[in-house]
Design an enzyme around this catalytic site. Sequence first.
Site, mmCIF file in Angstrom:
data_model
loop_
_atom_site.group_PDB
_atom_site.id
_atom_site.type_symbol
_atom_site.label_atom_id
_atom_site.label_comp_id
_atom_site.label_asym_id
_atom_site.label_seq_id
_atom_site.Cartn_x
_atom_site.Cartn_y
_atom_site.Cartn_z
ATOM 1 N N HIS B 138 10.413 -18.965 22.208
ATOM 2 C CA HIS B 138 9.342 -19.540 22.949
ATOM 3 C C HIS B 138 9.665 -19.334 24.500
ATOM 4 O O HIS B 138 10.175 -20.213 25.179
ATOM 5 C CB HIS B 138 9.219 -20.845 22.834
ATOM 6 C CG HIS B 138 7.927 -21.569 23.187
ATOM 7 N ND1 HIS B 138 7.313 -22.770 22.462
ATOM 8 C CD2 HIS B 138 6.995 -21.333 24.103
ATOM 9 C CE1 HIS B 138 6.147 -23.125 23.197
ATOM 10 N NE2 HIS B 138 5.910 -22.172 24.178
ATOM 11 N N HIS B 140 7.945 -18.394 28.275
ATOM 12 C CA HIS B 140 6.972 -18.027 29.123
ATOM 13 C C HIS B 140 7.627 -16.919 30.286
ATOM 14 O O HIS B 140 8.425 -17.584 31.116
ATOM 15 C CB HIS B 140 6.330 -18.935 29.903
ATOM 16 C CG HIS B 140 5.334 -19.857 28.697
ATOM 17 N ND1 HIS B 140 4.211 -19.593 28.325
ATOM 18 C CD2 HIS B 140 5.781 -21.146 27.937
ATOM 19 C CE1 HIS B 140 3.648 -20.290 27.611
ATOM 20 N NE2 HIS B 140 4.695 -21.164 27.020
ATOM 21 N N LYS B 217 0.142 -15.335 19.615
ATOM 22 C CA LYS B 217 -0.023 -16.681 19.879
ATOM 23 C C LYS B 217 -1.412 -17.514 20.066
ATOM 24 O O LYS B 217 -2.226 -16.761 20.587
ATOM 25 C CB LYS B 217 0.657 -16.971 21.553
ATOM 26 C CG LYS B 217 0.732 -18.209 22.221
ATOM 27 C CD LYS B 217 1.673 -19.353 21.643
ATOM 28 C CE LYS B 217 1.528 -20.621 22.160
ATOM 29 N NZ LYS B 217 2.405 -20.775 23.660
ATOM 30 N N HIS B 219 -3.054 -20.691 21.346
ATOM 31 C CA HIS B 219 -3.030 -21.725 22.279
ATOM 32 C C HIS B 219 -4.035 -22.493 22.570
ATOM 33 O O HIS B 219 -5.229 -21.712 22.896
ATOM 34 C CB HIS B 219 -2.273 -21.053 23.706
ATOM 35 C CG HIS B 219 -1.617 -22.290 24.665
ATOM 36 N ND1 HIS B 219 -2.476 -23.216 25.128
ATOM 37 C CD2 HIS B 219 -0.428 -22.434 24.818
ATOM 38 C CE1 HIS B 219 -1.655 -23.950 25.749
ATOM 39 N NE2 HIS B 219 -0.414 -23.494 25.830
ATOM 40 N N ASP B 221 -5.145 -23.899 25.263
ATOM 41 C CA ASP B 221 -5.659 -23.515 26.451
ATOM 42 C C ASP B 221 -6.429 -22.497 26.447
ATOM 43 O O ASP B 221 -7.261 -22.212 27.490
ATOM 44 C CB ASP B 221 -4.323 -23.374 27.440
ATOM 45 C CG ASP B 221 -3.803 -24.533 28.048
ATOM 46 O OD1 ASP B 221 -4.061 -25.604 27.116
ATOM 47 O OD2 ASP B 221 -2.874 -24.741 28.916
ATOM 48 N N HIS B 246 0.104 -23.274 19.004
ATOM 49 C CA HIS B 246 0.045 -24.523 19.937
ATOM 50 C C HIS B 246 -1.445 -25.009 19.563
ATOM 51 O O HIS B 246 -2.329 -24.217 19.967
ATOM 52 C CB HIS B 246 0.097 -24.216 21.374
ATOM 53 C CG HIS B 246 -0.154 -25.336 22.409
ATOM 54 N ND1 HIS B 246 0.606 -25.480 23.408
ATOM 55 C CD2 HIS B 246 -1.319 -26.105 22.582
ATOM 56 C CE1 HIS B 246 0.069 -26.394 24.242
ATOM 57 N NE2 HIS B 246 -0.853 -26.807 23.693
ATOM 58 N N HIS B 272 6.797 -26.469 19.740
ATOM 59 C CA HIS B 272 6.725 -27.898 19.987
ATOM 60 C C HIS B 272 6.087 -28.875 19.272
ATOM 61 O O HIS B 272 5.349 -29.588 19.696
ATOM 62 C CB HIS B 272 6.572 -27.967 21.664
ATOM 63 C CG HIS B 272 5.315 -27.381 21.835
ATOM 64 N ND1 HIS B 272 4.015 -27.429 21.472
ATOM 65 C CD2 HIS B 272 5.244 -26.362 23.056
ATOM 66 C CE1 HIS B 272 3.215 -26.691 22.172
ATOM 67 N NE2 HIS B 272 3.809 -25.709 22.893
ATOM 68 N N HIS B 320 0.173 -26.884 33.214
ATOM 69 C CA HIS B 320 -1.113 -26.535 32.424
ATOM 70 C C HIS B 320 -2.128 -26.414 33.378
ATOM 71 O O HIS B 320 -3.552 -26.523 32.870
ATOM 72 C CB HIS B 320 -1.286 -27.727 31.361
ATOM 73 C CG HIS B 320 -0.626 -27.414 30.096
ATOM 74 N ND1 HIS B 320 -0.675 -26.417 29.197
ATOM 75 C CD2 HIS B 320 0.912 -27.893 29.764
ATOM 76 C CE1 HIS B 320 0.299 -26.406 28.155
ATOM 77 N NE2 HIS B 320 1.188 -27.268 28.666
ATOM 78 N N ARG B 336 0.045 -37.248 25.672
ATOM 79 C CA ARG B 336 0.969 -36.034 25.145
ATOM 80 C C ARG B 336 2.534 -36.911 25.116
ATOM 81 O O ARG B 336 3.318 -36.239 24.338
ATOM 82 C CB ARG B 336 1.183 -34.871 25.766
ATOM 83 C CG ARG B 336 -0.017 -33.824 25.506
ATOM 84 C CD ARG B 336 -0.274 -32.748 26.319
ATOM 85 N NE ARG B 336 0.844 -32.020 26.417
ATOM 86 C CZ ARG B 336 0.468 -30.541 26.718
ATOM 87 N NH1 ARG B 336 -0.451 -30.053 26.909
ATOM 88 N NH2 ARG B 336 1.494 -29.930 27.132
ATOM 89 N N ASP B 360 10.536 -23.051 25.607
ATOM 90 C CA ASP B 360 9.436 -22.924 26.385
ATOM 91 C C ASP B 360 9.567 -22.745 27.782
ATOM 92 O O ASP B 360 8.966 -23.405 28.599
ATOM 93 C CB ASP B 360 8.820 -24.507 26.177
ATOM 94 C CG ASP B 360 7.106 -24.328 26.355
ATOM 95 O OD1 ASP B 360 6.606 -23.487 26.797
ATOM 96 O OD2 ASP B 360 6.607 -25.437 26.120
#
Lengths: 226, 563
Positions: B138, B140, B217, B219, B221, B246, B272, B320, B336, B360
Amino acid sequence: MELTPSEQDRLLIFTAAQLAQSRRDRGLKLNHPEAVALICHAVIEAARDGASHSQALAIGQSVVRSDELLPGVASMLFGVAVEAVFDDGRRLVVVDFPGSDTDVPGQVTRLSSSPTVTPSDVVTLDVHNDSSVQISVTTHMHFFEVNPRLRFDREKAYGRHLNIPAGEHVDFPAGSTVSVKLLPITGERVMIGFAGLVDGSLDAPGAKAQAMEKAKKLGYLDGGAS
Amino acid sequence: MTPDELREIDQDIAVHGARAGDFVRLGDTDLVVRVESDDRQIGNELQIGFGKNARDGIGMRSVRSDESCDVVITNVLVIDALQGIRVTSIGIRNGRISAIGRSGNPDTMDNIDVIVGSGTVIIPGEGLIATAGGIDSHVHAMSPRVCDAALSSGVTTLIAQEFGPFWGVGVGSSWALQHGHNSFASWPLNVGILGRAAGSTTAPLFEALEGGVCGFKIHEDTGAHPRTLDTALTFADEHDIAIALHTDGLNEMMNVDDTINVIAGRAVHAYHVEGCGGGHAPDVLRMAGHDNILASSTNPTLAYGVNAADEHIAMIISAHGMNPELPSDVEIARRRVRNATMAAENRLHDMGVIPVTSSDALGMGRADDTWRKTFAMASMFADRAILDGTVEADKVVTSNERVLRHVAKITINPALVHGLSHEVGAIKEGLLADIVLWPYKSFASKPNMVIKGGIPSWGVVGDPGATVANAQPLVIGPQFGAFGVAPADLGVHFTNSASTVTVAGRRSVPVKNTRTVRGHQMLHHGVLGEVNVDPTGHTVTFNGEIVTSDPISTSSLTRTYLL
């Protein structure tokens, strides 16, 4: 300044040492990188001040105290190597911190004594050094083929090596006689290379007689009966 | 024992490292392992150096490396999910592990498994621990320097979701993907890139597939809706690629049960799973414990600490694209962050329910902290063995199984989840020789050497003008495997079998068996059951029993080592 990579590296030590010093000044106990930085910095600056190698080493050993370190750090300050510019040139200084700690990161604990093997087939030989220099023989060398100036019963040493811990050696001072114990070589018992006296299987038919013949012809001293 | 005997033991350990039966404390943790076995023959230990026995005709056989090996790591303490905890030697040929066992020359030594040639490179492993290279599933890659950070911490495989600095959570463009693969070939790392599975149709997924992704992935978002989720999983089943998920943290379109129902028994990697990193609030942790849902944690919540909750609000807002001035953003970020689920997550790791840890990196985790945090967490639950020489050997409580469980979380288990285990994930004959060497004293915190594809590629380097290689300032940085065309050759590009991409100088390897992998197959884990989260108080139960842990105020592997 035309700084070389090594000189630039000294600045990294300086910066880390300044940081460590400011933390020490606040009364904090030092961790591993902080303690190493202070030790290295002290050695480098001692050299700059004109100290001798031994003086710089002593300063490096005493610049931090055990009670200034976090638990476990003292045990990690072993073999701290740093190069400093002394008046006679650049020199390597290796600092072993003299303090100790009961909290030891990475500690190995052995509850009984180290393992050993009791060999059954041991040959004991007296070995005389006929040369003018000291000769040293390491554990696993084929003893039959060692330096021609060592006088001993070569036949009894055929296919054998020293019975000492791996990686150690036996010294034969010039002109002296030393008693050694020999063990059989293990594995497939093939001796390739060395002095070329065997260059094949130790136990092949006739190999031993041939090797003895070759050794004799080449002048290997032999204290054996024949 | 007498002082002489103790001195002799210290000397033997200094020369040969730990032997069978010895207890080894890992770094400054409370984890103490007992060495299960030692492949060396007493008295015939292979050693390199002045006056040692690794010499031609003695410990080395005068043959070419195809009859011996290119590289051997001798007499090292292996800690590996498959191998256990044992002292052995590792032979490497053509970048892969060729043999494991006793090393030396069969001409002069009994029962040799790893033949050492007169030309073999010898890396002495006494006093060092060898693990498989870490797999961070994981990442980025918002900055190229994340690769440096990963390597410096003992990670050799990255599953990346973008190459920034842009917010990607998966890459869709095949043109962009080609450039990403080209760039990653500059590091001695195995890298796979996840495509973005934000498609309600398969058109964008096909483009990423052709562009050489190793998985996708999903996600929230970019859309974790029922349709995108089902589209991605159906597509994955057709193409044997992994899906990282996610979930819908807002519960905007579905609750956690609905997500589990859409997944419908298909394999998925639940990122996560505690939820701080995102996903159904407050009960995404309920996804753990299912056979088809492979759950992982990201490292800021591991070794659950007293400051964990406080750091997360700002982290969520920053990562985010949210605004701290906007009350609604702050509110959803707050939802969260739950101490109770963090406390439970750590315990579920120790119980073997959550099988994977990851970073992450740069997206709410630390690229260089996964080894450290995984073992700091393991140490939380360890019984501190008192090893003062008076404890009877059979009464000492060791952490062997706990340590193997935690090694599995960062090596073999993520390899299985992402379909990489035919190349990496363990110290096993045939796999890439991606091996990390750690001093006993800094295990999991600072590696000594990172061997990538058999070549030292990263690790501790010192003053370059000094007489010796270990002069201060020692830093962790690139070794020779990181320069020239070596990195491309030493790492692999993890891809899929429909990819049309080639990467100059780098081997492309399709992932496989991603659709059949299940939780019960996770090594040193595989504990399945029902996780429940009380929606108001957030109390977590596993099969009806409360699971929790106390936050730690002092983490191991950290203060002692980090400037």
